[in-house]
Design a protein around this motif. Structure first.
Motif, PDB file in Angstrom:
ATOM      1  N   ALA A   1     -31.392  70.859 -43.103  1.00 12.69           N
ATOM      2  CA  ALA A   1     -32.024  69.519 -43.858  1.00 12.69           C
ATOM      3  C   ALA A   1     -33.408  69.303 -42.995  1.00 12.69           C
ATOM      4  O   ALA A   1     -33.213  69.042 -41.908  1.00 12.69           O
ATOM      5  N   ILE A   2     -34.449  69.504 -43.944  1.00 10.57           N
ATOM      6  CA  ILE A   2     -35.775  69.214 -43.288  1.00 10.57           C
ATOM      7  C   ILE A   2     -36.641  68.400 -44.165  1.00 10.57           C
ATOM      8  O   ILE A   2     -36.829  68.851 -45.324  1.00 10.57           O
ATOM      9  N   ASN A   3     -37.190  67.347 -43.630  1.00  8.75           N
ATOM     10  CA  ASN A   3     -37.923  66.309 -44.814  1.00  8.75           C
ATOM     11  C   ASN A   3     -39.616  66.883 -44.706  1.00  8.75           C
ATOM     12  O   ASN A   3     -39.725  68.064 -44.058  1.00  8.75           O
ATOM     13  N   SER A   4     -40.153  66.411 -45.409  1.00  4.91           N
ATOM     14  CA  SER A   4     -41.517  66.642 -45.711  1.00  4.91           C
ATOM     15  C   SER A   4     -42.341  66.994 -44.678  1.00  4.91           C
ATOM     16  O   SER A   4     -43.272  67.805 -44.590  1.00  4.91           O
TER      17      SER A   4
ATOM     18  N   PHE B   1     -28.619  67.296 -52.535  1.00  5.39           N
ATOM     19  CA  PHE B   1     -28.561  68.207 -51.663  1.00  5.39           C
ATOM     20  C   PHE B   1     -27.453  69.024 -51.435  1.00  5.39           C
ATOM     21  O   PHE B   1     -27.405  70.203 -50.862  1.00  5.39           O
ATOM     22  N   GLN B   2     -26.131  68.265 -51.612  1.00  5.52           N
ATOM     23  CA  GLN B   2     -25.075  69.350 -51.510  1.00  5.52           C
ATOM     24  C   GLN B   2     -25.011  70.460 -52.367  1.00  5.52           C
ATOM     25  O   GLN B   2     -24.547  71.783 -52.044  1.00  5.52           O
ATOM     26  N   LEU B   3     -25.424  70.344 -53.528  1.00 14.91           N
ATOM     27  CA  LEU B   3     -25.646  71.442 -54.340  1.00 14.91           C
ATOM     28  C   LEU B   3     -26.667  72.648 -53.845  1.00 14.91           C
ATOM     29  O   LEU B   3     -26.301  73.792 -53.722  1.00 14.91           O
ATOM     30  N   LEU B   4     -27.845  72.139 -53.374  1.00 14.24           N
ATOM     31  CA  LEU B   4     -28.881  72.988 -52.976  1.00 14.24           C
ATOM     32  C   LEU B   4     -28.311  73.879 -51.621  1.00 14.24           C
ATOM     33  O   LEU B   4     -28.206  74.845 -51.302  1.00 14.24           O
TER      34      LEU B   4
ATOM     35  N   ASN C   1     -30.469  86.187 -42.224  1.00 10.02           N
ATOM     36  CA  ASN C   1     -31.063  85.827 -41.198  1.00 10.02           C
ATOM     37  C   ASN C   1     -32.246  84.817 -41.460  1.00 10.02           C
ATOM     38  O   ASN C   1     -33.181  84.228 -40.516  1.00 10.02           O
ATOM     39  N   ILE C   2     -32.503  84.498 -42.588  1.00  5.80           N
ATOM     40  CA  ILE C   2     -33.855  83.676 -42.847  1.00  5.80           C
ATOM     41  C   ILE C   2     -33.389  82.152 -43.030  1.00  5.80           C
ATOM     42  O   ILE C   2     -32.235  81.635 -43.822  1.00  5.80           O
ATOM     43  N   PRO C   3     -33.747  81.253 -42.233  1.00  5.23           N
ATOM     44  CA  PRO C   3     -33.620  79.903 -42.309  1.00  5.23           C
ATOM     45  C   PRO C   3     -34.166  79.295 -43.719  1.00  5.23           C
ATOM     46  O   PRO C   3     -35.321  79.570 -44.095  1.00  5.23           O
ATOM     47  N   ILE C   4     -33.424  78.777 -44.394  1.00  2.00           N
ATOM     48  CA  ILE C   4     -33.646  77.930 -45.606  1.00  2.00           C
ATOM     49  C   ILE C   4     -33.832  76.645 -45.372  1.00  2.00           C
ATOM     50  O   ILE C   4     -32.830  75.878 -45.031  1.00  2.00           O
ATOM     51  N   CYS C   5     -35.099  75.952 -45.771  1.00  2.00           N
ATOM     52  CA  CYS C   5     -35.142  74.475 -45.191  1.00  2.00           C
ATOM     53  C   CYS C   5     -34.952  73.622 -46.692  1.00  2.00           C
ATOM     54  O   CYS C   5     -35.625  73.911 -47.381  1.00  2.00           O
ATOM     55  N   LEU C   6     -34.114  72.834 -46.674  1.00  2.00           N
ATOM     56  CA  LEU C   6     -33.699  71.824 -47.891  1.00  2.00           C
ATOM     57  C   LEU C   6     -34.308  70.399 -47.841  1.00  2.00           C
ATOM     58  O   LEU C   6     -34.049  69.818 -46.655  1.00  2.00           O
ATOM     59  N   GLU C   7     -34.718  69.981 -48.938  1.00  2.00           N
ATOM     60  CA  GLU C   7     -34.838  68.627 -49.053  1.00  2.00           C
ATOM     61  C   GLU C   7     -34.651  67.937 -50.526  1.00  2.00           C
ATOM     62  O   GLU C   7     -34.970  68.821 -51.549  1.00  2.00           O
ATOM     63  N   SER C   8     -33.999  67.036 -50.644  1.00  2.00           N
ATOM     64  CA  SER C   8     -33.781  66.089 -52.034  1.00  2.00           C
ATOM     65  C   SER C   8     -33.820  64.808 -51.939  1.00  2.00           C
ATOM     66  O   SER C   8     -33.929  64.235 -51.034  1.00  2.00           O
ATOM     67  N   GLU C   9     -33.813  64.159 -53.121  1.00  2.00           N
ATOM     68  CA  GLU C   9     -33.842  62.726 -53.175  1.00  2.00           C
ATOM     69  C   GLU C   9     -32.534  62.125 -52.963  1.00  2.00           C
ATOM     70  O   GLU C   9     -32.632  60.895 -52.786  1.00  2.00           O
ATOM     71  N   ASN C  10     -31.548  62.992 -53.249  1.00  2.00           N
ATOM     72  CA  ASN C  10     -30.104  62.361 -53.211  1.00  2.00           C
ATOM     73  C   ASN C  10     -29.165  63.101 -52.473  1.00  2.00           C
ATOM     74  O   ASN C  10     -29.402  64.461 -52.618  1.00  2.00           O
ATOM     75  N   ALA C  11     -28.073  62.779 -52.040  1.00  2.00           N
ATOM     76  CA  ALA C  11     -26.992  63.442 -51.479  1.00  2.00           C
ATOM     77  C   ALA C  11     -26.220  64.225 -52.177  1.00  2.00           C
ATOM     78  O   ALA C  11     -25.927  65.346 -51.676  1.00  2.00           O
ATOM     79  N   THR C  12     -25.991  63.864 -53.379  1.00  2.00           N
ATOM     80  CA  THR C  12     -25.325  65.170 -54.520  1.00  2.00           C
ATOM     81  C   THR C  12     -26.139  66.454 -54.618  1.00  2.00           C
ATOM     82  O   THR C  12     -25.605  67.304 -54.586  1.00  2.00           O
TER      83      THR C  12
END
Length: 257
Positions: A154-157, A138-141, A125-136
C-alpha cells in the motif's frame, strides 16, 4: 471470477498481459477478458483477435480496468472511458491518483520494475504498489495483484513519487553510468565484459549490506592522488563533470555518517 481489462499495448501492458495469462493457467480467480489497443497488430502475438478492441464503446464490463499507457496519455484515456462508477487504475510511478477522471473510482496499480520489449520478467518478484480511494477497492486491487506478485504494498501518491525518483537513481542513472563505462572501455580497446563480474558483485552486495556499508572506492577513501589521476584521464568534459559530482557526493555523504 474477477474480470480485468487492460487498456494499452506498450511494454508495461504486454508484460501485464503475459502475467495475467500465466495466472489464469495456474487456476487463479482472475480472468483477463479484454485488451484495448489502438493498434491491434501490436497484440496479435499475445491474444486472439476476439479479445482485442480498438473502440472504447466496445469495452466489456469488468471489475478492474488497468490503464497501461504513457504518463502523458493517462488523463486523455481516462476521459474517454464511456462508463461510470467502475474501478479504473493507472500503472504510472509518477502520476498522482487524481489525474484519473472523476466519473470512475480511482486507483493505482504500479509495478515497480524496468520493462523492455521481448525481455521476459518474473512478475512474482516484482513489487506492485497499490493505491485506491476506499478500502473495498483496495482489497480487490490487492487480490488481483497477489495473483501475479508475491510483493504487494500500500503506497500513497507522495510515497510513489519518492519511489519513482529513487528508482531513476538506482536504475536509469546507474544504467547511464554503465554506458559511460562502456564508452571508456571502447575508446581504450578494453572489453566491457571484464567489468560485468564487478557489476554483479556490486548489485549483490546491497542484498545483505546497506548502500553506505557497501560503498568503496577512491572517493570513500579520500584518495586524492587517484582522484586527480582519474580527472586528468577523462578528457570528455561530460564524463569529467559527472565524475567530480559523484566523487563530491560520496565524500559529502561520508561526512554525514
Amino acid at each position: 471470477m474477477i474480470k480485468v481489462i487492460i487498456i494499452g499495448s506498450g511494454n508495461v501492458a504486454q508484460h501485464l498481459i503475459a502475467a495475467f495469462q500465466k495466472s489464469q493457467k495456474e487456476g487463479t480467480e482472475i480472468e483477463l477478458i479484454q485488451v484495448f489497443s489502438r493498434k491491434r497488430e501490436a497484440l496479435v502475438h499475445l491474444l486472439g483477435s476476439d479479445q482485442i478492441t480498438s473502440d472504447y464503446n466496445q469495452l466489456l464490463e469488468a471489475d478492474l480496468y488497468i490503464i497501461a499507457v504513457s504518463d502523458d496519455a493517462i488523463s486523455t484515456v481516462s476521459d474517454q472511458l464511456p462508463f461510470k462508477n467502475r474501478l479504473v487504475a493507472h500503472t504510472s510511478g509518477s502520476v498522482p491518483l487524481d489525474v484519473l477522471n472523476d466519473n470512475n473510482r480511482k486507483a493505482v496499480f504500479y509495478p515497480l520494475q524496468t520493462f523492455t520489449k521481448n525481455k521476459a520478467v518474473d512478475f512474482r518478484n516484482i513489487p506492485i504498489c497499490l493505491e485506491s480511494e476506499n478500502a473495498t477497492d483496495f482489497q480487490l486491487l490487492k487480490k488481483v495483484a497477489q495473483t501475479i506478485s508475491d510483493s504487494v504494498f500500500a503506497i500513497n501518491s507522495h510515497q510513489r513519487k519518492a519511489l519513482h525518483v529513487a528508482a531513476v537513481f538506482v536504475n536509469n542513472f546507474t544504467n547511464h553510468l554503465y554506458q559511460i563505462g562502456s564508452e571508456i572501455c571502447q575508446e581504450n580497446q578494453v572489453p566491457f565484459d571484464i567489468l560485468k563480474p564487478l557489476i554483479q558483485e556490486t548489485a549483490q552486495k546491497i542484498m545483505s549490506l546497506s548502500p553506505e556499508e557497501a560503498q568503496t572506492g577512491p572517493a570513500m577513501r579520500n584518495d586524492k592522488k587517484t582522484i586527480e589521476a582519474h580527472e586528468l584521464f577523462l578528457y570528455d568534459k561530460n564524463q569529467a563533470t559527472i565524475y567530480k559530482i559523484l566523487t563530491q557526493s560520496i565524500q559529502d555523504n561520508g561526512k554525514k555518517l
